[in-house]
Design an enzyme around this catalytic site. Structure first.
Site, PDB file in Angstrom:
ATOM      1  NE  ARG A  25      -4.009  -1.957   0.123  1.00  0.00           N
ATOM      2  CZ  ARG A  25      -4.946  -2.089  -0.807  1.00  0.00           C
ATOM      3  NH1 ARG A  25      -4.870  -1.357  -1.909  1.00  0.00           N
ATOM      4  NH2 ARG A  25      -5.938  -2.940  -0.655  1.00  0.00           N
ATOM      5  CB  ALA A  70     -10.744  -5.093   0.368  1.00  0.00           C
ATOM      6  CD  GLU A  87     -12.322  -6.028  -6.000  1.00  0.00           C
ATOM      7  OE1 GLU A  87     -11.165  -6.506  -5.969  1.00  0.00           O
ATOM      8  OE2 GLU A  87     -12.646  -5.082  -6.730  1.00  0.00           O
ATOM      9  CD  GLU A  98      -5.774  -6.715  -8.066  1.00  0.00           C
ATOM     10  OE1 GLU A  98      -5.756  -7.351  -9.140  1.00  0.00           O
ATOM     11  OE2 GLU A  98      -6.808  -6.216  -7.593  1.00  0.00           O
TER      12      GLU A  98
END
Length: 224
Positions: A81, A93, A110, A162
């Site tokens: 992040r 999420a 998701e 991802e």
């Protein structure tokens, strides 16, 4: 004030999602996902104040649960992040960024895209507003059970952050302990893990229908 405050019960804990009158509104910053809005708000006896806040489309998170060797396990993912400059442990999420898509279907999408799983059973576990004073992101956390793998030909091709996702099945009790020990910082993940631990202790009697009313989300959408 606190010692003299009136006494109440749980029945009194009902939030009122009604905005105070906005006298003037502007958007000093427009971003890719969120904007910064500046409002002049009439608080009545509190006077007229200026408040900045960050808009957000809302999000969903999924606590995927399965039994392994007789023990409930939750699927955690480690993801980078950039805003925090950290690799953190979270629940799968994503954003509510598809017009008209029911939240539970967004959660299912998701779950499939991030960890290649499909769930046959969906319930609302908890709702979270990330930071009501400045960042009113509404997040609905779902409990997903009855899990199975996505067919190989239907697997999502991951990119960017991802691509380096690290999945890990962890005993639910261990994940709750990690949350209480301060080793997990993501708010939706904390809410989901602690809610799951408490709900399971009550025989999952607190679970809500997958399409249960979501007052915070409706209020957010009404504000535009």
């Amino acid at each position: 004030m606190s010692l003299d405050a009136p006494r109440g019960t749980g029945a009194d804990l009902v939030e009122d999602w009604t905005s105070e009158p906005v006298l003037e509104s502007s958007t000093p910053f427009e971003g890719i996902i969120f904007d910064v809005v500046r409002d002049r708000v009439d608080l009545g006896e509190g006077g007229v104040v200026t408040r900045d806040y960050v808009t957000h489309p809302g999000a969903v998170a999924v606590l995927a649960l399965r039994e392994l060797d007789g023990v409930d396990h939750v699927l955690m993912i480690r993801q980078y992040r950039h805003a925090t400059g950290a690799h953190v442990w979270e629940l799968p999420a994503g954003l509510l960024d598809v017009d008209g898509e029911p939240p539970w279907e967004a959660a299912a999408r998701e779950l499939a895209e991030e960890v290649d799983l499909i769930a046959d059973e969906w319930h609302v576990l908890a709702d979270d507003v990330t930071s009501p004073g400045a960042f009113p992101e509404t997040v609905r956390i779902f409990l997903a059970r009855g899990l199975r793998d996505v067919e190989e030909e239907d697997a999502h091709e991951r990119t960017a952050e991802e691509l380096s996702l690290r999945p890990l099945w962890v005993p639910l009790d261990d994940a709750v302990d990690a949350a209480l020990a301060g080793r997990i910082s993501n708010s939706a993940t904390l809410v989901g893990l602690l809610s799951a631990g408490l709900s399971r202790a009550r025989g999952w009697s607190t679970l809500r229908d997958r399409d249960a009313a979501w007052p915070a989300r409706e209020a957010q959408r009404a504000r535009g």
